[in-house]
Design a protein around this motif. Structure first.
Motif, mmCIF file in Angstrom:
data_model
loop_
_atom_site.group_PDB
_atom_site.id
_atom_site.type_symbol
_atom_site.label_atom_id
_atom_site.label_comp_id
_atom_site.label_asym_id
_atom_site.label_seq_id
_atom_site.Cartn_x
_atom_site.Cartn_y
_atom_site.Cartn_z
ATOM 1 N N LYS A 5 0.849 -1.200 0.000
ATOM 2 C CA LYS A 5 0.000 0.000 0.000
ATOM 3 C C LYS A 5 0.879 1.242 0.000
ATOM 4 O O LYS A 5 2.024 1.220 0.462
ATOM 5 N N SER A 65 -1.881 -5.176 -2.798
ATOM 6 C CA SER A 65 -2.415 -6.138 -3.758
ATOM 7 C C SER A 65 -1.467 -7.337 -3.827
ATOM 8 O O SER A 65 -0.275 -7.164 -4.062
ATOM 9 N N GLU A 96 -5.972 -10.897 -3.834
ATOM 10 C CA GLU A 96 -6.800 -9.808 -3.322
ATOM 11 C C GLU A 96 -6.089 -8.468 -3.468
ATOM 12 O O GLU A 96 -4.885 -8.359 -3.210
ATOM 13 N N THR A 97 -6.848 -7.499 -3.892
ATOM 14 C CA THR A 97 -6.470 -6.100 -3.833
ATOM 15 C C THR A 97 -7.467 -5.483 -2.877
ATOM 16 O O THR A 97 -8.671 -5.531 -3.122
ATOM 17 N N GLN A 98 -6.984 -4.991 -1.773
ATOM 18 C CA GLN A 98 -7.896 -4.456 -0.767
ATOM 19 C C GLN A 98 -8.682 -3.288 -1.347
ATOM 20 O O GLN A 98 -8.130 -2.445 -2.058
ATOM 21 N N GLU A 99 -9.977 -3.278 -1.065
ATOM 22 C CA GLU A 99 -10.861 -2.236 -1.588
ATOM 23 C C GLU A 99 -11.491 -1.441 -0.451
ATOM 24 O O GLU A 99 -11.728 -1.982 0.631
ATOM 25 N N SER A 153 -16.301 1.104 -2.185
ATOM 26 C CA SER A 153 -16.090 0.517 -3.506
ATOM 27 C C SER A 153 -16.796 -0.814 -3.677
ATOM 28 O O SER A 153 -17.187 -1.178 -4.776
ATOM 29 N N ASN A 154 -16.897 -1.566 -2.588
ATOM 30 C CA ASN A 154 -17.491 -2.889 -2.676
ATOM 31 C C ASN A 154 -18.135 -3.245 -1.343
ATOM 32 O O ASN A 154 -17.474 -3.756 -0.441
ATOM 33 N N LYS A 156 -17.676 -6.624 0.551
ATOM 34 C CA LYS A 156 -16.458 -6.910 1.324
ATOM 35 C C LYS A 156 -16.497 -6.241 2.704
ATOM 36 O O LYS A 156 -15.500 -6.248 3.413
ATOM 37 N N TRP A 183 -6.389 -0.155 6.305
ATOM 38 C CA TRP A 183 -5.698 -0.638 5.111
ATOM 39 C C TRP A 183 -4.522 -1.504 5.534
ATOM 40 O O TRP A 183 -3.701 -1.093 6.347
#
Length: 195
Positions: free
Chosen positions: A122, A134, A157-160, A164-165, A168, A179
């Motif tokens: 990150k 990611s 996984e790409t942390q969102e 955004s989602n 999750k 993060w």
């Protein structure tokens, strides 16, 4: 695949250091894509990795495996120098054949093999990021004597951000609504794979 495998049959285990690989330039490789790819044919984009990515995830993986398997796991430090020597001498070897030789030299019945597709840390803090962590990697468990794959798994996984989602949301809050670093995200993935 080794159909007779049970986790109770593991008497000794080693972790071969992770290698970077996103594709195999040897188009004849079909079955166990990465395990049967010659080391010299593994290709990757250097931009998909932070510095020392393979070393970082290998260390995280060893610590997680040590917590899970304890005394049957061979010491990692001695394996690193062995692996470094092997890959300079045997550039045309496949990961499967390297795992067998590595396991024999480490006196381990089984070897975990890791292939790292992406490892980006990150950019920012635990509360705000410009770029989230990611990771994408695959792990295989190979029988040293037969070369059979007894287990394989992957984590991507790409942390969102929560906005955004929304699906999750549970994992975002489980992580303390913060993060994660690529290391922490990798740790989660390794735990899921070896459960």
């Amino acid at each position: 695949k080794d159909e007779d495998f049970t986790s109770a049959s593991i008497r000794s285990l080693a972790l071969m250091p992770f290698v970077k690989g996103q594709q195999c330039s040897n188009i004849s490789v079909k079955e166990s894509f990465f395990l049967d790819c010659p080391l010299s044919a593994l290709e990757f984009d250097p931009e998909a990795y932070t510095p020392d990515a393979a070393q970082k995830i290998s260390s995280v993986c060893y610590n997680e495996l040590a917590g899970r398997f304890g005394g049957i796991l061979k010491q990692f430090e001695s394996g690193v120098s062995l692996f470094d020597t092997m890959i300079t001498v045997e550039k045309e070897a496949t990961l499967r054949s390297l795992a067998q030789k590595f396991g024999a030299d480490m006196d381990a019945d089984y070897v975990f093999v890791g292939v790292l597709d992406r490892y980006l840390d990150k950019k920012g803090t635990a509360r705000a990021v410009d770029q989230p962590a990611s990771v994408f990697f695959r792990m295989y468990l190979v029988n040293t004597s037969t070369g059979a794959t007894v287990y394989e798994g992957f984590f991507e996984e790409t942390q969102e951000a929560l906005l955004s989602n929304a699906l999750k949301a549970p994992s975002f809050f489980k992580r303390g609504a913060r993060w994660l670093s690529a290391e922490a995200l990798s740790r989660e993935g390794i735990k899921k794979i070896v459960e």
